[in-house]
Design a protein around this motif. Sequence first.
Motif, PDB file in Angstrom:
ATOM      1  N   GLY A  45       0.781  -1.230   0.000  1.00  0.00           N
ATOM      2  CA  GLY A  45       0.000   0.000   0.000  1.00  0.00           C
ATOM      3  C   GLY A  45       0.813   1.280   0.000  1.00  0.00           C
ATOM      4  O   GLY A  45       0.509   2.229   0.732  1.00  0.00           O
ATOM      5  N   ILE A  46       1.828   1.351  -0.852  1.00  0.00           N
ATOM      6  CA  ILE A  46       2.672   2.558  -0.878  1.00  0.00           C
ATOM      7  C   ILE A  46       2.510   3.374  -2.159  1.00  0.00           C
ATOM      8  O   ILE A  46       3.085   4.461  -2.278  1.00  0.00           O
ATOM      9  N   LYS A  47       1.745   2.873  -3.114  1.00  0.00           N
ATOM     10  CA  LYS A  47       1.667   3.521  -4.424  1.00  0.00           C
ATOM     11  C   LYS A  47       1.137   4.945  -4.332  1.00  0.00           C
ATOM     12  O   LYS A  47       0.163   5.210  -3.626  1.00  0.00           O
ATOM     13  N   GLY A  48       1.814   5.851  -5.059  1.00  0.00           N
ATOM     14  CA  GLY A  48       1.398   7.246  -5.099  1.00  0.00           C
ATOM     15  C   GLY A  48       2.041   8.118  -4.043  1.00  0.00           C
ATOM     16  O   GLY A  48       1.847   9.327  -4.029  1.00  0.00           O
ATOM     17  N   GLY A  49       2.833   7.517  -3.158  1.00  0.00           N
ATOM     18  CA  GLY A  49       3.479   8.293  -2.110  1.00  0.00           C
ATOM     19  C   GLY A  49       4.646   9.119  -2.630  1.00  0.00           C
ATOM     20  O   GLY A  49       5.237   8.813  -3.657  1.00  0.00           O
ATOM     21  N   ARG A  50       4.973  10.173  -1.884  1.00  0.00           N
ATOM     22  CA  ARG A  50       6.111  11.027  -2.220  1.00  0.00           C
ATOM     23  C   ARG A  50       7.108  11.124  -1.071  1.00  0.00           C
ATOM     24  O   ARG A  50       8.054  11.884  -1.141  1.00  0.00           O
ATOM     25  N   ASP A  51       6.868  10.357  -0.013  1.00  0.00           N
ATOM     26  CA  ASP A  51       7.752  10.334   1.151  1.00  0.00           C
ATOM     27  C   ASP A  51       8.434   8.972   1.195  1.00  0.00           C
ATOM     28  O   ASP A  51       7.809   7.961   1.537  1.00  0.00           O
ATOM     29  N   VAL A  52       9.698   8.916   0.841  1.00  0.00           N
ATOM     30  CA  VAL A  52      10.397   7.637   0.745  1.00  0.00           C
ATOM     31  C   VAL A  52      10.536   6.958   2.100  1.00  0.00           C
ATOM     32  O   VAL A  52      10.453   5.729   2.202  1.00  0.00           O
ATOM     33  N   LEU A  53      10.707   7.727   3.170  1.00  0.00           N
ATOM     34  CA  LEU A  53      10.863   7.116   4.486  1.00  0.00           C
ATOM     35  C   LEU A  53       9.542   6.513   4.972  1.00  0.00           C
ATOM     36  O   LEU A  53       9.531   5.432   5.574  1.00  0.00           O
ATOM     37  N   ALA A  54       8.444   7.202   4.692  1.00  0.00           N
ATOM     38  CA  ALA A  54       7.135   6.643   5.050  1.00  0.00           C
ATOM     39  C   ALA A  54       6.891   5.346   4.288  1.00  0.00           C
ATOM     40  O   ALA A  54       6.358   4.369   4.848  1.00  0.00           O
ATOM     41  N   ALA A  55       7.290   5.315   3.022  1.00  0.00           N
ATOM     42  CA  ALA A  55       7.136   4.102   2.226  1.00  0.00           C
ATOM     43  C   ALA A  55       7.989   2.978   2.783  1.00  0.00           C
ATOM     44  O   ALA A  55       7.545   1.821   2.883  1.00  0.00           O
ATOM     45  N   PHE A  56       9.207   3.271   3.186  1.00  0.00           N
ATOM     46  CA  PHE A  56      10.097   2.239   3.719  1.00  0.00           C
ATOM     47  C   PHE A  56       9.574   1.686   5.044  1.00  0.00           C
ATOM     48  O   PHE A  56       9.743   0.506   5.340  1.00  0.00           O
ATOM     49  N   ARG A  57       8.932   2.543   5.849  1.00  0.00           N
ATOM     50  CA  ARG A  57       8.339   2.036   7.097  1.00  0.00           C
ATOM     51  C   ARG A  57       7.263   0.997   6.786  1.00  0.00           C
ATOM     52  O   ARG A  57       7.174  -0.036   7.458  1.00  0.00           O
ATOM     53  N   LYS A  58       6.434   1.290   5.778  1.00  0.00           N
ATOM     54  CA  LYS A  58       5.393   0.339   5.385  1.00  0.00           C
ATOM     55  C   LYS A  58       6.004  -0.943   4.818  1.00  0.00           C
ATOM     56  O   LYS A  58       5.541  -2.049   5.093  1.00  0.00           O
ATOM     57  N   LEU A  59       7.069  -0.783   4.027  1.00  0.00           N
ATOM     58  CA  LEU A  59       7.712  -1.954   3.443  1.00  0.00           C
ATOM     59  C   LEU A  59       8.351  -2.833   4.514  1.00  0.00           C
ATOM     60  O   LEU A  59       8.389  -4.058   4.371  1.00  0.00           O
ATOM     61  N   ALA A  60       8.853  -2.210   5.585  1.00  0.00           N
ATOM     62  CA  ALA A  60       9.488  -2.976   6.661  1.00  0.00           C
ATOM     63  C   ALA A  60       8.510  -3.927   7.331  1.00  0.00           C
ATOM     64  O   ALA A  60       8.891  -5.038   7.741  1.00  0.00           O
ATOM     65  N   GLY A  61       7.257  -3.519   7.424  1.00  0.00           N
ATOM     66  CA  GLY A  61       6.275  -4.365   8.083  1.00  0.00           C
ATOM     67  C   GLY A  61       5.275  -4.995   7.144  1.00  0.00           C
ATOM     68  O   GLY A  61       4.328  -5.652   7.581  1.00  0.00           O
ATOM     69  N   GLY A  62       5.488  -4.819   5.844  1.00  0.00           N
ATOM     70  CA  GLY A  62       4.531  -5.304   4.859  1.00  0.00           C
ATOM     71  C   GLY A  62       4.702  -6.776   4.538  1.00  0.00           C
ATOM     72  O   GLY A  62       5.674  -7.423   4.963  1.00  0.00           O
ATOM     73  N   PRO A  63       3.779  -7.313   3.745  1.00  0.00           N
ATOM     74  CA  PRO A  63       3.788  -8.750   3.445  1.00  0.00           C
ATOM     75  C   PRO A  63       4.723  -9.161   2.318  1.00  0.00           C
ATOM     76  O   PRO A  63       5.034 -10.342   2.172  1.00  0.00           O
ATOM     77  N   ALA A  64       5.159  -8.189   1.507  1.00  0.00           N
ATOM     78  CA  ALA A  64       5.942  -8.529   0.315  1.00  0.00           C
ATOM     79  C   ALA A  64       7.437  -8.471   0.592  1.00  0.00           C
ATOM     80  O   ALA A  64       7.901  -7.822   1.534  1.00  0.00           O
ATOM     81  N   LYS A  65       8.200  -9.127  -0.256  1.00  0.00           N
ATOM     82  CA  LYS A  65       9.659  -9.106  -0.134  1.00  0.00           C
ATOM     83  C   LYS A  65      10.222  -7.784  -0.645  1.00  0.00           C
ATOM     84  O   LYS A  65       9.639  -7.134  -1.512  1.00  0.00           O
ATOM     85  N   PHE A  66      11.366  -7.415  -0.095  1.00  0.00           N
ATOM     86  CA  PHE A  66      12.134  -6.281  -0.620  1.00  0.00           C
ATOM     87  C   PHE A  66      13.437  -6.836  -1.166  1.00  0.00           C
ATOM     88  O   PHE A  66      14.164  -7.538  -0.463  1.00  0.00           O
TER      89      PHE A  66
END
Length: 268
Positions: A115-136
């Motif tokens: 759920g990060i699509k359309g964001g402009r804050d890279v750190l906010a996106a990385f916080r979501k990715l850290a706890g998200g279901p998909a692989k990085f």
Amino acid sequence: MKRRLLLSFAAAFALSGSAFAQQVIRLSTTTSTENSGLLAFLLPAFEARTSSKVHVISVGTGKALELSKNGDVDVTLVHARAAEDKFVAEGWGIDRRDVMYNDFIVVGPSSDPSGIKGGRDVLAAFRKLAGGPAKFISRGDNSGTDIMEKAYWKQVGTQPATAQYVSAGLGMGEVLNMAAEMGGYTLTDRASYAAYQARTGLALMVEGDQRMFNPYGIIATNPARHPGVNYKGARQLIDWITSPEGQARIAQFRPGGQQLFYPSARPD
């Protein structure tokens, strides 16, 4: 007999002259400049003007700087400003010049499970990715992209769990392919994404954060450390790529009508 000998010497001199007419310049650079097609667009004009042949070694920024440090190349074109400044300060490289810039972006599967699509804050996106279901998928190769990614995780103060975090140790193209195959996200430069978008189907998720600015610099290998390097050729390439002609060529590189690099050289 004398005439035949003179003709033989003349022929040998002509062959040796032609062999030395074209100098070789060894350039280490990042996968983004190679994969995007930028160097294939730029270098023929430089080579024709200077009777040179540029041998390109395309690797991550860390390896590109290491090749210069070891005297294995004459000049390096990279994108990790702090690492570049340290490299110059330690005396391994000289004559660093700004060349161009583009930006980093976050890409991932079109379904966007984090759920990060359309964001402009890279750190906010990385916080979501850290706890998200998909692989990085991480470059994991000490490239400029890898260095920037690690800096984001450090600022966020966390990163995905071990099972969700894949350190590839590969170039950007391979990492983009892996992200597509695994339904994961990754950080990439925009030029590499443009080159691989059609084959991966990855979608652009996050862009526009000033913290994703991605400048490139060119540095000559220090001939005082490695007397055998082609410093003259390195300076010719540095001077040309930062000249009005070289900078105009960078601006003209628009595959599919999209500008991927923006010239940034400043007058001496």
